[in-house]
Design an enzyme around this catalytic site. Structure first.
Site, short mmCIF file in Angstrom:
data_model
loop_
_atom_site.label_atom_id
_atom_site.label_comp_id
_atom_site.label_asym_id
_atom_site.label_seq_id
_atom_site.Cartn_x
_atom_site.Cartn_y
_atom_site.Cartn_z
N GLY A 74 0.84 -1.19 0.00
CA GLY A 74 0.00 0.00 0.00
C GLY A 74 0.87 1.23 0.00
N CYS A 77 5.38 -5.98 1.37
CA CYS A 77 5.70 -4.55 1.40
C CYS A 77 5.05 -3.87 2.61
CB CYS A 77 5.30 -3.92 0.08
SG CYS A 77 6.10 -2.35 -0.17
N TYR A 78 4.09 -2.97 2.41
CA TYR A 78 3.42 -2.35 3.56
C TYR A 78 2.82 -3.41 4.47
CZ TYR A 78 -0.05 0.25 6.29
OH TYR A 78 -0.80 0.77 7.31
N HIS A 126 7.83 -7.05 -4.13
CA HIS A 126 6.55 -7.50 -4.68
C HIS A 126 6.68 -8.80 -5.47
CE1 HIS A 126 4.11 -4.01 -3.63
NE2 HIS A 126 5.24 -3.34 -3.73
N GLU A 136 4.30 -10.47 -6.71
CA GLU A 136 3.19 -10.61 -7.66
C GLU A 136 3.47 -10.00 -9.03
OE1 GLU A 136 3.37 -8.71 -5.06
OE2 GLU A 136 2.20 -6.88 -5.18
N ASP A 194 -19.93 -10.13 -20.74
CA ASP A 194 -20.37 -10.25 -19.35
C ASP A 194 -21.85 -10.63 -19.25
OD1 ASP A 194 -17.84 -9.31 -19.05
OD2 ASP A 194 -18.43 -7.28 -18.47
N LYS A 243 -12.11 -10.33 -15.97
CA LYS A 243 -12.57 -10.46 -17.36
C LYS A 243 -12.07 -11.73 -18.06
CE LYS A 243 -14.58 -7.86 -20.67
NZ LYS A 243 -15.83 -7.11 -20.44
#
Ligand code: XMP
Length: 509
Positions: A51, A78-79, A165, A167, A223, A365
């Site tokens: 964050g 991280c945060y 990170h 990710e 969708d 999506k």
């Protein structure tokens, strides 16, 4: 399932995706989630996201420290790591300088999180404050030149922290680290597939709906189509899809959709041709926002009228996706949510008092597309490029008339046909034609012409927040231009839009 606590990082949707790629279900929750609710969700592990805040800021996001006492493994990123260290009695030092970018990670201890990863690897840093003292029970497991405590763990309590990170793509072994957390540390099993999701969703819908009626606003986009397919699978003829033809659709679009859904997919389709009301209301209107408002209002009116005809309708199905939910629940939504809100033309008429069914609200999506394929929806629905609610009204620049719509439709059909033929349709986020209210001089045969200009827009994008103009081959562009000028009466010049978003937008209006 894994819970990600959202401390506001721009990357936290990415964390959820990385987890789901491993076939483990993952849900993002706000930091103020009630600890009892979190317990009830029965997660196998918790990830505290990064964050932008410093834990020393007055309003920095916090979550209950009871999270560390549940006996559930926690990974702080991280945060998230700084929060964990701070809460458990370690020291986080303030720093005015941010460390940002690539760093070489030296792994000191090949613990469960780092198993299968070499002694050194690359990682992506983006942090201000730094950890200078660990809580009791923690050991440093990796470091970088500028960050001695780049990773730490308390093996006994199964608490792990990464200052970088895992990710993002820039941490090449990050996927392995997340995999290790899921399978070595949390003991998850890779069982979450679209087929499993579909059968669970179908059972839930059946249970919720019973023998009552459901209505759905069908646009033909991926969708709403997948939502319809899923609900139809669950309750069959108890579903009625309302399709409002606003007269602003592309060439043959309404008729094709009607045929596809009614004949091929055997669904109840209430096809309402309201084109005239829309076109009448748009007469003389040139302002884009005004066009949107008018179209949105008439859509609501028509939809409500039609819905009222369906006896005992108690549910309204919508194809809401996960990013919309995350954005609306996030306290740190920032400008993203504001930019998107005006796009929501087909929103729910609130006064209709129907119960909402949103079976896709936990999907991204690309997962919806996978689900569509799993449910055997035809390719043309699953891979359809996004098309705006106000349709061609925002692509006929200036006043929308039937004549101008017809010109645009013809040119656009040529463009789309050529793009598909050349195999570019799926690679492009969107590709379309815009009709400009500007005339230019040309010459055809021996005759001077004075006709309109058509602009071609083709962009690549991941989420429409940013987009790049597509570098289409010149011969393809040449073919499209030739065909449009030769075949579409009323156009004597074609231009290609080479602007990116930002600063331009994808649509011209
Ligand atoms: P812009 O033009 O803002 O578009 O870069 C981003 C994405 O949103 C679509 N778009 C809309 N969709 N109603 C919609 O349902 C709208 O009013 C609207 N305006 C833009 C656009 O096609 C692109 O995918």
């Amino acid at each position: 399932m894994i819970i990600v606590i959202d401390f506001g990082s721009q990357y936290n949707q990415l964390i959820a995706r990385r987890v789901r790629e491993q076939k483990v279900y993952c849900q993002i929750e706000p930091p103020d989630i009630d600890i009892e609710r979190l317990k009830a969700l029965n997660p196998e592990g918790v990830i505290l996201s990064g964050g932008p805040a410093s834990i020393y800021e007055k309003d920095s996001p916090k979550t209950s420290s009871e999270i560390f006492e549940l006996g559930v493994p926690v990974l702080g990123i991280c945060y998230g790591m700084q929060f964990m260290v701070h809460e458990l009695g370690g020291i986080v030092s303030r720093s005015e300088k941010r460390e940002y970018g690539f760093a070489r990670l030296q792994i000191k201890k090949q613990d469960e999180l780092f198993s299968g990863i070499g002694k050194t690897t690359q990682c992506w840093m983006s942090h201000g404050d730094a950890i200078t003292g660990l809580p009791e029970g923690f050991k440093t497991t990796a470091s970088t030149e500028n960050t001695p405590m780049a990773a730490a763990a308390d093996d006994a309590r199964k608490l792990f922290g990464l200052q970088f990170h895992p990710e993002v793509e820039h941490t090449p072994d990050g996927k392995q680290m997340i995999k290790n957390f899921l399978f070595n540390v949390c003991g998850c099993s890779p069982e979450w597939t679209m087929r499993a999701f579909a059968s669970e969703a179908v059972a839930e819908i059946r249970e919720a709906v019973g023998n009552r009626q459901v209505i759905l606003g069908l646009s033909g986009g991926v969708d709403s189509s997948v939502t319809a397919r899923l609900i139809h699978e669950a309750v069959g003829d108890q579903l009625t899809c309302i399709f409002v033809d606003n007269g602003l659709l592309r060439h043959n679009e309404g008729a094709r959709l009607k045929k596809l859904f009614a004949q091929h997919l055997k669904m109840n389709i209430d096809y309402v041709d309201a084109s005239q009301s829309f076109l009448d209301a748009l007469k003389g209107v040139t302002d884009p926002e005004q066009k949107r408002k008018i179209i949105g209002k008439i859509f609501m009116d028509v939809f409500e009228q039609e819905a009222a005809k369906i006896k005992n309708a108690e549910f309204l199905a919508q194809g809401t996706l996960y990013p919309d939910i995350i954005e609306s629940q996030s306290a740190f939504g920032g400008p993203t949510s504001i930019i998107k809100s005006h796009h929501n033309v087909g929103g729910l008429p609130e006064k209709m008092r129907l119960k909402l069914i949103e079976p896709l609200k936990f999907l991204f999506k690309d997962e919806v597309r996978k689900l569509g394929e799993t449910l055997d929806l035809p390719e043309e629905l699953v891979w359809r490029q996004p098309f705006p609610g106000p349709g061609l009204a925002i692509r006929v620049i200036g006043e929308v008339t039937e004549k101008r719509l017809a010109v645009l439709r013809k040119a656009d059909a040529i463009l789309l046909g050529e793009i598909k033929e050349a195999g570019y349709y799926r690679q492009l986020w969107q590709s379309f034609t815009v009709l400009l209210p500007v005339k230019s001089v040309g010459v055809m045969g021996d005759r001077r012409t004075y006709e309109n200009i058509a602009a071609i827009r083709a962009v690549t994008s991941v989420d429409a927040m940013t987009a790049d103009w597509a570098k289409l081959p010149h011969d393809l562009l040449g073919r499209i231009s030739n065909r449009i000028i030769n075949e579409v009466e009323g156009v004597n010049r074609v231009v290609y839009d080479i602007s990116s978003k930002p600063p331009s937008t994808i649509e011209w209006e």
